[in-house]
Design a protein around this motif. Structure first.
Motif, PDB file in Angstrom:
ATOM      1  N   ALA A   5       0.719  -0.890  -0.019  1.00 35.27           N
ATOM      2  CA  ALA A   5      -0.164  -0.376   0.131  1.00 35.27           C
ATOM      3  C   ALA A   5       0.956   1.068   0.212  1.00 35.27           C
ATOM      4  O   ALA A   5       2.016   1.308   0.694  1.00 35.27           O
ATOM      5  CB  ALA A   5      -1.132   0.470   1.013  1.00 35.27           C
ATOM      6  N   CYS A   6       0.672   1.983  -0.434  1.00 36.43           N
ATOM      7  CA  CYS A   6       1.229   3.591  -0.501  1.00 36.43           C
ATOM      8  C   CYS A   6       0.959   4.288   0.037  1.00 36.43           C
ATOM      9  O   CYS A   6      -0.096   5.164   0.574  1.00 36.43           O
ATOM     10  CB  CYS A   6       0.672   4.373  -2.267  1.00 36.43           C
ATOM     11  SG  CYS A   6       1.697   3.783  -3.313  1.00 36.43           S
ATOM     12  N   LEU A  42      -4.168   0.575   7.793  1.00 39.52           N
ATOM     13  CA  LEU A  42      -4.655   1.295   8.801  1.00 39.52           C
ATOM     14  C   LEU A  42      -5.863   2.021   8.905  1.00 39.52           C
ATOM     15  O   LEU A  42      -6.448   2.413   9.531  1.00 39.52           O
ATOM     16  CB  LEU A  42      -4.308   0.509  10.396  1.00 39.52           C
ATOM     17  CG  LEU A  42      -3.257  -0.865  10.387  1.00 39.52           C
ATOM     18  CD1 LEU A  42      -1.934  -0.423  11.604  1.00 39.52           C
ATOM     19  CD2 LEU A  42      -4.780  -2.084  11.204  1.00 39.52           C
ATOM     20  N   LEU A  43      -5.165   3.361   8.684  1.00 41.07           N
ATOM     21  CA  LEU A  43      -5.184   4.606   8.525  1.00 41.07           C
ATOM     22  C   LEU A  43      -6.127   4.467   7.906  1.00 41.07           C
ATOM     23  O   LEU A  43      -7.480   5.388   8.242  1.00 41.07           O
ATOM     24  CB  LEU A  43      -4.671   5.435   8.949  1.00 41.07           C
ATOM     25  CG  LEU A  43      -2.917   5.721   9.752  1.00 41.07           C
ATOM     26  CD1 LEU A  43      -1.653   6.758   9.119  1.00 41.07           C
ATOM     27  CD2 LEU A  43      -3.625   5.303  10.360  1.00 41.07           C
ATOM     28  N   GLU A 278      -8.719   3.737  20.378  1.00 39.27           N
ATOM     29  CA  GLU A 278      -9.426   2.769  20.239  1.00 39.27           C
ATOM     30  C   GLU A 278     -10.163   2.397  18.775  1.00 39.27           C
ATOM     31  O   GLU A 278      -9.850   0.305  18.629  1.00 39.27           O
ATOM     32  CB  GLU A 278     -10.723   3.294  20.902  1.00 39.27           C
ATOM     33  CG  GLU A 278     -10.414   3.888  22.172  1.00 39.27           C
ATOM     34  CD  GLU A 278     -11.973   4.420  22.551  1.00 39.27           C
ATOM     35  OE1 GLU A 278     -11.624   5.207  23.899  1.00 39.27           O
ATOM     36  OE2 GLU A 278     -12.797   4.725  21.719  1.00 39.27           O
ATOM     37  N   TYR A 279      -9.460   2.447  17.353  1.00 38.51           N
ATOM     38  CA  TYR A 279      -9.566   1.995  16.776  1.00 38.51           C
ATOM     39  C   TYR A 279      -8.203   1.401  16.768  1.00 38.51           C
ATOM     40  O   TYR A 279      -8.678  -0.355  15.670  1.00 38.51           O
ATOM     41  CB  TYR A 279      -9.739   2.673  15.293  1.00 38.51           C
ATOM     42  CG  TYR A 279      -9.868   2.182  14.144  1.00 38.51           C
ATOM     43  CD1 TYR A 279     -11.588   1.657  13.456  1.00 38.51           C
ATOM     44  CD2 TYR A 279      -8.748   1.492  13.034  1.00 38.51           C
ATOM     45  CE1 TYR A 279     -11.523   0.908  12.463  1.00 38.51           C
ATOM     46  CE2 TYR A 279      -9.877   0.621  11.915  1.00 38.51           C
ATOM     47  CZ  TYR A 279     -10.586   0.563  11.618  1.00 38.51           C
ATOM     48  OH  TYR A 279     -11.033   0.155  10.841  1.00 38.51           O
ATOM     49  N   TYR A 289      -2.667  -5.934  11.932  1.00 37.07           N
ATOM     50  CA  TYR A 289      -1.211  -5.522  12.191  1.00 37.07           C
ATOM     51  C   TYR A 289      -0.582  -6.849  11.625  1.00 37.07           C
ATOM     52  O   TYR A 289       0.773  -6.714  11.476  1.00 37.07           O
ATOM     53  CB  TYR A 289      -1.204  -4.986  13.734  1.00 37.07           C
ATOM     54  CG  TYR A 289      -1.035  -2.967  14.094  1.00 37.07           C
ATOM     55  CD1 TYR A 289       0.146  -2.897  14.143  1.00 37.07           C
ATOM     56  CD2 TYR A 289      -1.958  -2.695  14.725  1.00 37.07           C
ATOM     57  CE1 TYR A 289       0.127  -1.541  14.298  1.00 37.07           C
ATOM     58  CE2 TYR A 289      -1.769  -1.709  15.211  1.00 37.07           C
ATOM     59  CZ  TYR A 289      -0.829  -0.595  14.846  1.00 37.07           C
ATOM     60  OH  TYR A 289      -0.468   0.208  14.930  1.00 37.07           O
ATOM     61  N   ALA A 290      -1.131  -7.608  12.185  1.00 36.74           N
ATOM     62  CA  ALA A 290      -0.278  -9.025  12.116  1.00 36.74           C
ATOM     63  C   ALA A 290      -0.203  -9.566  11.042  1.00 36.74           C
ATOM     64  O   ALA A 290       1.304 -10.031  10.713  1.00 36.74           O
ATOM     65  CB  ALA A 290      -1.308 -10.078  12.884  1.00 36.74           C
ATOM     66  N   ARG A 291      -1.080  -9.264   9.754  1.00 33.25           N
ATOM     67  CA  ARG A 291      -0.678  -9.457   8.861  1.00 33.25           C
ATOM     68  C   ARG A 291      -0.413  -8.790   7.871  1.00 33.25           C
ATOM     69  O   ARG A 291       0.514  -9.095   6.881  1.00 33.25           O
ATOM     70  CB  ARG A 291      -2.493  -9.833   8.200  1.00 33.25           C
ATOM     71  CG  ARG A 291      -3.571 -11.119   8.687  1.00 33.25           C
ATOM     72  CD  ARG A 291      -4.279 -10.908   7.754  1.00 33.25           C
ATOM     73  NE  ARG A 291      -5.548 -10.087   8.050  1.00 33.25           N
ATOM     74  CZ  ARG A 291      -6.218  -9.395   7.752  1.00 33.25           C
ATOM     75  NH1 ARG A 291      -5.962  -9.221   6.032  1.00 33.25           N
ATOM     76  NH2 ARG A 291      -6.975  -8.136   8.376  1.00 33.25           N
TER      77      ARG A 291
END
Length: 342
Positions: A5-6, A42-43, A278-279, A289-291
């Motif tokens: 991802a960019c 994530l963002l 919290e997200y 995060y793990a993947r």
């Protein structure tokens, strides 16, 4: 796909004229020392789910200095770093504020967050043993690294690297400075080569027959084992097995460092900042995060990446990370005293 991802880095400017930054509805400003590409998925997911735009400012160095210079004018809402010590440096400099969140407290074990609610771990980086894939090992402690039977068989990066000073600081907390100094001398005596290079170099040198074991972070193994077939890194990953050492003793566990975050002291978008934190500890985010990064989720019970899961269960060292950080300076001094990197 996640790793590819960019990363898009926006500038979150402080307000002009010496006045505090103004809140922007539907936005949150993230100051981070992490490469944005590692957390961008994530963002992006946060924005898609909440409609809140994340403006990212990458600060590889000088986060504390930047916040001090901006003062009350700072636009920073969330502060994100890698390494417990670096995060607590920001806290101790007075650039964070207390967050009382039932969501964060329920998701994050007490030893992995500030007792006063000023910082929170978001993912874990366990410091593990890389070993030759054909080596028969039935458990391992960090103290075992100094056992004379490993003389000339150990590889490790510089003792002054934050990954190692954190481990050595934890050893001080467990065993005291005198025993840790003796242990460091024993580990140095067992080195197959000078303490240098990076964590992946440990796997490289095991494949080359230079050493049989070494200490490194677990997430690099995910990157190596998922590298392109036929590549050097894939070969390094396939040459090793991973064992999670523990500190000797009934309460010992595997040493972890963190990526973590805090809400900035003068956050103009405080509510959105708390929503982002919290997200990031929700089941979906922790799985991502793990993947994406092969890091270990901070939240218990979250599905692991298959490579990480293959390492077996992890008992996290229950030692509060604040105790580890308190010993960093002494750990660094001991590294120099024993000539670990010479």
């Amino acid at each position: 796909m996640l790793l590819g991802a960019c990363a898009k880095t926006d500038t979150a400017p402080a307000a002009a004229g010496g006045t505090p930054a103004v809140a922007a509805a539907g936005e949150v400003n993230l100051y981070t020392t992490r490469e944005p590409g590692l957390i961008q998925p994530l963002l992006d997911a946060f924005t898609a789910d909440t409609g809140i735009k994340v403006n990212t400012v990458l600060l590889k160095d000088g986060l504390t200095e930047r916040l001090a210079a901006e003062g009350e004018r700072s636009a920073a809402d969330v502060l994100m770093t890698v390494d417990t010590g670096r995060l607590l440096d920001v806290v101790e400099a007075g650039h964070t504020q207390v967050v009382a969140s039932e969501v964060l407290n329920a998701a994050i074990p007490a030893n992995l967050r500030g007792a006063d609610g000023q910082w929170f771990a978001l993912s874990l980086r366990d410091r593990v043993l890389y070993a030759d894939k054909d080596l028969k090992l039935d458990g391992f402690t960090y103290q075992d690294l100094a056992d004379p039977k490993w003389k000339g068989r150990v590889c490790i990066r510089s003792g002054q690297h934050p990954y190692n000073t954190s481990l050595f600081a934890a050893m001080i907390a467990h065993d005291g400075a005198e025993k840790t100094e003796a242990w460091l001398r024993g580990v140095k005596n067992n080195l197959a080569r000078k303490a240098a290079g990076g964590d992946r170099d440990v796997a490289r040198d095991i494949l080359a027959g230079i050493c049989d074991i070494g200490i490194a972070n677990a997430y690099y193994v995910g990157r190596m084992k998922n590298a392109e077939e036929g590549s050097e890194q894939r070969a390094w990953g396939e040459a090793i097995q991973v064992v999670r050492p523990v500190f000797a003793g009934a309460d010992g566990g595997t040493h972890v460092n963190i990526s973590g975050a805090a809400v900035a002291k003068h956050a103009p978008n405080r509510d959105n900042a708390v929503k982002l934190l919290e997200y990031l500890v929700s089941d979906g985010s922790q799985s991502l995060y793990a993947r994406a990064n092969y890091e270990y989720p901070v939240k218990p019970g979250v599905e692991l990446d298959p490579v990480v899961a293959s390492f077996g269960p992890m008992k996290i060292d229950p030692l509060p990370l604040t105790e580890v950080v308190a010993n960093r300076k002494l750990a660094s001094e001991l590294v120099d005293k024993v000539g670990f990197d010479n």
